[in-house]
Design a protein around this motif. Structure first.
Motif, PDB file in Angstrom:
ATOM      1  N   TRP A 296       0.824  -1.209   0.000  1.00 45.78           N
ATOM      2  CA  TRP A 296       0.000   0.000   0.000  1.00 45.78           C
ATOM      3  C   TRP A 296       0.864   1.268   0.000  1.00 45.78           C
ATOM      4  CZ3 TRP A 296      -3.233  -2.955   4.024  1.00 45.78           C
ATOM      5  CH2 TRP A 296      -4.295  -3.631   3.377  1.00 45.78           C
ATOM      6  N   THR A 297       1.947   1.240   0.760  1.00 43.21           N
ATOM      7  CA  THR A 297       2.834   2.403   0.807  1.00 43.21           C
ATOM      8  C   THR A 297       3.437   2.675  -0.560  1.00 43.21           C
ATOM      9  OG1 THR A 297       3.352   1.970   3.142  1.00 43.21           O
ATOM     10  CG2 THR A 297       4.875   3.381   1.919  1.00 43.21           C
ATOM     11  N   GLU A 298       3.863   1.629  -1.229  1.00 46.10           N
ATOM     12  CA  GLU A 298       4.444   1.773  -2.563  1.00 46.10           C
ATOM     13  C   GLU A 298       3.416   2.329  -3.550  1.00 46.10           C
ATOM     14  OE1 GLU A 298       6.731  -0.944  -5.954  1.00 46.10           O
ATOM     15  OE2 GLU A 298       6.159  -1.812  -4.025  1.00 46.10           O
ATOM     16  N   ALA A 299       2.150   1.979  -3.349  1.00 42.54           N
ATOM     17  CA  ALA A 299       1.094   2.446  -4.248  1.00 42.54           C
ATOM     18  C   ALA A 299       0.578   3.834  -3.873  1.00 42.54           C
ATOM     19  CB  ALA A 299      -0.059   1.447  -4.234  1.00 42.54           C
ATOM     20  N   GLY A 300       1.149   4.440  -2.831  1.00 43.74           N
ATOM     21  CA  GLY A 300       0.731   5.772  -2.422  1.00 43.74           C
ATOM     22  C   GLY A 300      -0.487   5.808  -1.525  1.00 43.74           C
ATOM     23  N   VAL A 301      -0.880   4.645  -1.021  1.00 49.81           N
ATOM     24  CA  VAL A 301      -2.003   4.570  -0.079  1.00 49.81           C
ATOM     25  C   VAL A 301      -1.476   4.833   1.326  1.00 49.81           C
ATOM     26  CG1 VAL A 301      -3.805   3.105   0.899  1.00 49.81           C
ATOM     27  CG2 VAL A 301      -3.216   2.921  -1.532  1.00 49.81           C
ATOM     28  N   ARG A 302      -2.072   5.775   2.027  1.00 49.34           N
ATOM     29  CA  ARG A 302      -1.540   6.186   3.339  1.00 49.34           C
ATOM     30  C   ARG A 302      -2.045   5.284   4.454  1.00 49.34           C
ATOM     31  NH1 ARG A 302      -0.920  12.673   3.475  1.00 49.34           N
ATOM     32  NH2 ARG A 302      -0.088  12.051   5.497  1.00 49.34           N
ATOM     33  N   ALA A 303      -1.756   4.006   4.317  1.00 52.75           N
ATOM     34  CA  ALA A 303      -2.093   3.041   5.369  1.00 52.75           C
ATOM     35  C   ALA A 303      -1.134   3.241   6.537  1.00 52.75           C
ATOM     36  CB  ALA A 303      -1.985   1.626   4.828  1.00 52.75           C
ATOM     37  N   ARG A 304      -1.598   2.939   7.743  1.00 50.51           N
ATOM     38  CA  ARG A 304      -0.731   3.102   8.916  1.00 50.51           C
ATOM     39  C   ARG A 304      -1.004   1.997   9.926  1.00 50.51           C
ATOM     40  NH1 ARG A 304      -3.506   5.071  13.229  1.00 50.51           N
ATOM     41  NH2 ARG A 304      -5.553   5.990  12.800  1.00 50.51           N
ATOM     42  N   ARG A 305       0.048   1.632  10.630  1.00 51.81           N
ATOM     43  CA  ARG A 305      -0.072   0.616  11.661  1.00 51.81           C
ATOM     44  C   ARG A 305      -0.716   1.211  12.908  1.00 51.81           C
ATOM     45  NH1 ARG A 305       2.321  -4.119  11.517  1.00 51.81           N
ATOM     46  NH2 ARG A 305       3.823  -3.422   9.943  1.00 51.81           N
ATOM     47  N   ILE A 306      -1.611   0.456  13.537  1.00 51.31           N
ATOM     48  CA  ILE A 306      -2.247   0.870  14.791  1.00 51.31           C
ATOM     49  C   ILE A 306      -1.411   0.318  15.948  1.00 51.31           C
ATOM     50  CG2 ILE A 306      -4.326   0.618  16.213  1.00 51.31           C
ATOM     51  CD1 ILE A 306      -5.918   0.444  13.582  1.00 51.31           C
TER      52      ILE A 306
END
Length: 345
Positions: free
Chosen positions: A263-273
């Motif tokens: 997701w990070t590589e695709a520009g999606v701003r996913a984040r760990r909780i």
């Protein structure tokens, strides 16, 4: 200082009359006295203004603005309509901070009394003190899931008591994951003692999952997320659907790392909780027998307030909130968006 009248013109006149009183040097009334009298001894009409200030001078300036029909800082005007229905929404884990509720504990007798009742109920199932946890005493680690969830439960239930004491009573309640335990208690579906049992013993069971999983927040529609999870069956699953593009996934650490990198590589701003266990995933299956056993004594009943369940997504009366329900609440996807849409509808 609250003001009200039957028309805009009458509101200006009332402000003008009050202005003459408060600027009279011989008037003995303090700003607080005036505020109390205006709020409790006057009729409440539909055209309203509220003047807020930290000093008499600021209040007088705001009152002058109302009298002259102009806007000013610290002045709010409006026309009251029919009161709408209110829902109380109880959050999941993550809303806490050290020192929360301490000022309210000192200033609100209603809050303090309900917190004391929660502390007494929780003491039957915990080896730590609610008061110590709130004040950071006694070496109680508030980062532990079996501390923070009961602590949040007590604060939420006690906040609801304050709102209700002020006359703000809900037409419905909704709770996200562990927040649903507080919602069920406030609705009357669970007694305080039964709710304390559920939140304390269930969170204690979760400790066994610590260090083996995690959760990631993903700002994508759930349909897209489910496509991304193809090949991760049994390893990572949708933990919560919070909105049209707000999803949480949970599961194995390695699987989450791979997805997060993608997701990070695709520009999606996913984040760990910031949790090290995987609620709402296959990890919870190993707790099933234990939870059904320790929660078996609870006696749910139809509550006084409808609960919009984040397990079923539908309105429930609470009579089915037994041990199996609270296992499912921890095991399956939190259907917060569905429940909220049905609540609004």
């Amino acid at each position: 200082w609250p003001l009200s009248a039957r028309s805009p013109e009458a509101l200006r006149l009332q402000a003008t009359r009050l202005l003459a009183t408060v600027t009279d040097p011989s008037s003995p009334a303090t700003p607080a006295d005036l505020g109390l009298s205006l709020a409790t001894t006057r009729a409440a009409w539909e055209h309203r203004a509220v003047v807020v200030g930290a000093s008499r001078e600021a209040l007088v300036e705001g009152l002058s603005a109302v009298a002259e029909g102009r806007s000013a800082a610290g002045v709010v005007e409006g026309v009251a309509g029919e009161p709408g229905r209110i829902a109380f929404v109880f959050p999941g884990q993550g809303s806490q901070w050290q020192g929360m509720a301490l000022e309210l504990l000192d200033s609100s007798p209603v809050f303090a009394a309900r917190m004391a009742e929660c502390g007494e109920a929780l003491s039957a199932f915990t080896d730590w003190s609610l008061d110590d946890a709130l004040h950071g005493r006694g070496g109680v680690d508030v980062e532990r899931v079996d501390v923070v969830q009961p602590l949040l439960f007590a604060v939420m239930v006690s906040l609801a008591a304050v709102w209700e004491d002020w006359g703000i009573r809900p037409s419905a309640v909704i709770g996200h994951s562990q927040g649903e335990i507080a919602a069920a208690c406030v609705a009357g579906a669970l007694s305080l003692e039964d709710a304390a049992r559920v939140v304390a013993l269930r969170s204690r069971s979760i400790v066994a999952l610590a260090g083996r999983g995690g959760m990631v927040s993903v700002p994508l529609p759930v349909e897209r997320v489910r496509e991304e999870l193809t090949g991760y069956e049994g390893r990572v699953s949708v933990a919560a659907v919070n909105g049209p593009a707000s999803v949480v996934v949970s599961g194995d650490v390695q699987g989450l790392d791979e997805l997060l990198a993608r997701w990070t590589e695709a520009g999606v701003r996913a984040r760990r909780i910031a949790v090290d266990y995987a609620s709402h995933s296959a990890h919870v299956e190993e707790l099933k027998d234990e939870l059904l056993d320790v929660l078996a004594p609870i006696e749910p009943q139809a509550g006084r307030i409808p609960v919009y369940s984040t397990v079923t997504g539908q309105v429930e009366d609470g009579s089915g909130f037994d041990a199996a329900y609270w296992f499912t609440n921890l095991r399956q996807t939190v259907e917060f968006e569905t429940a909220t849409r049905n609540l609004l509808r």
